[in-house]
Write an enzyme that holds these catalytic residues in place. Structure first.
Site, mmCIF file in Angstrom:
data_model
loop_
_atom_site.group_PDB
_atom_site.id
_atom_site.type_symbol
_atom_site.label_atom_id
_atom_site.label_comp_id
_atom_site.label_asym_id
_atom_site.label_seq_id
_atom_site.Cartn_x
_atom_site.Cartn_y
_atom_site.Cartn_z
ATOM 1 C CD GLU A 64 -2.497 1.145 2.733
ATOM 2 O OE1 GLU A 64 -2.973 2.024 3.446
ATOM 3 O OE2 GLU A 64 -3.016 -0.318 3.324
ATOM 4 C CD GLU A 123 -3.861 6.726 5.669
ATOM 5 O OE1 GLU A 123 -4.730 6.018 5.613
ATOM 6 O OE2 GLU A 123 -2.847 6.338 5.592
#
Length: 313
Positions: free
Chosen positions: A134, A139
């Site tokens: 990932e 984020e």
């Protein structure tokens, strides 16, 4: 002797530059996003308090729309819920194809405002987690003022910083497989324009992530400071200067595979919810789910305005 204006000198020098190695394999905006992306519903990971709607449902609810060629993804900010409900309505956008060794460039006018309970992300993920890895390009959770750019992998990837250095600050964890991939290795974008209100306050900007077997790098630019080669569709990362995050030292293709690109806004769960009692949010409600359920108006700014998402190989 031929005299060139400053503009013509600039154009002539651009023509003389060697051809870029990257070729465009996908470019989507509000006009053509269905060509390579789709609205993914019925997904819930990490105990998130979210109910991702289908495309038709999201359009009916006013959470998915296009304006002047821009794609807008909203979270619901009108409906009060019972905390036992599946979650707050939101929209999740995902590429139809998966990619390897790519350059991903996201151009945004607006990203979700950081407030208690919210968890926005612009990220890449493989089909098997954490084996296929990932890359979190954008984020953060709750009221975090900084973007945390993070790699999550299976055990064995402990990269260093590339020779150009990085403008961001390590989160403290250098093992990308930490916590069986759940913790990963992160870098904070310390620029005030990198996340939430700071990003939106300058009119948005562009994030670019380059993934090769030798390294993973992320850059960020505000509007007006985007490199000319990016604007012209001929990206040349070698000329972009120091990245915000700069990982080298792993054979990254052993840890990152077949990545989809995703844009989403979720709530609570294994990060925003887990940190609920460790900051100012704890005094607003006993749990993250309860706060998000009972305070819809808090999320009036929880939306993305996407100018384009481009993928080069």
């Amino acid at each position: 002797m031929l005299l060139l204006s400053p503009r013509n000198v600039f154009l002539a020098s651009a023509v003389l530059q060697p051809a870029m190695a990257y070729q465009l394999v996908g470019s989507w905006d509000g006009n053509n996003w269905r060509d390579g992306m789709f609205i993914e519903s019925g997904v819930r990971n990490n105990y998130e308090f979210v109910d991702y709607l289908s495309e038709a449902q999201a359009q009916f609810a006013g959470l998915l729309e296009t304006q002047n060629g821009k794609l807008i993804l909203r979270a619901d900010s009108r409906i009060s819920l019972d905390p036992s409900a599946p979650g707050r309505h939101s929209v999740r956008l995902r590429t139809k194809a998966t990619y390897n060794n790519v350059l991903v460039i996201g151009d945004f006018d607006h990203m979700p405002k950081m407030t208690c309970g919210v968890w926005p992300a612009f990220w890449m993920v493989g089909p098997k987690w954490p084996q296929d890895g990932e890359i979190d390009i954008i984020e953060a959770v709750n009221e975090m003022p900084q973007n945390q750019i993070t790699l999550h992998t299976s055990p064995g990837c402990v990269p260093g910083v590339g020779p150009e250095g990085q403008s961001g600050a390590r989160t403290g964890q250098t093992d990308c497989g930490a916590g069986n991939g759940d913790v990963g290795c992160g870098v904070f974008n310390t620029a005030g324009s990198g996340m939430g209100d700071g990003f939106n306050g300058v009119g948005g900007g562009v994030y670019a992530t380059q993934w090769t077997n030798e390294g993973v790098k992320t850059w960020q630019w505000t509007k007006g400071n985007v490199p000319f080669d990016v604007l012209m569709g001929n990206p040349n990362p070698a000329g972009w200067g120091q990245p915000v995050a700069n990982w080298v030292g792993c054979a990254f293709n052993n840890y990152l595979r077949d990545m989809s690109v995703i844009v989403q806004t979720t709530f609570c769960g294994g990060w925003a919810g887990q940190l609920w009692d460790k900051g100012s949010c704890a005094g607003r409600a006993p749990t993250c789910n309860e706060y998000v359920a009972r305070n819809p108006g808090t999320f009036s700014e929880a939306y993305w305005v996407i100018n384009s998402i481009k993928i080069y190989q």
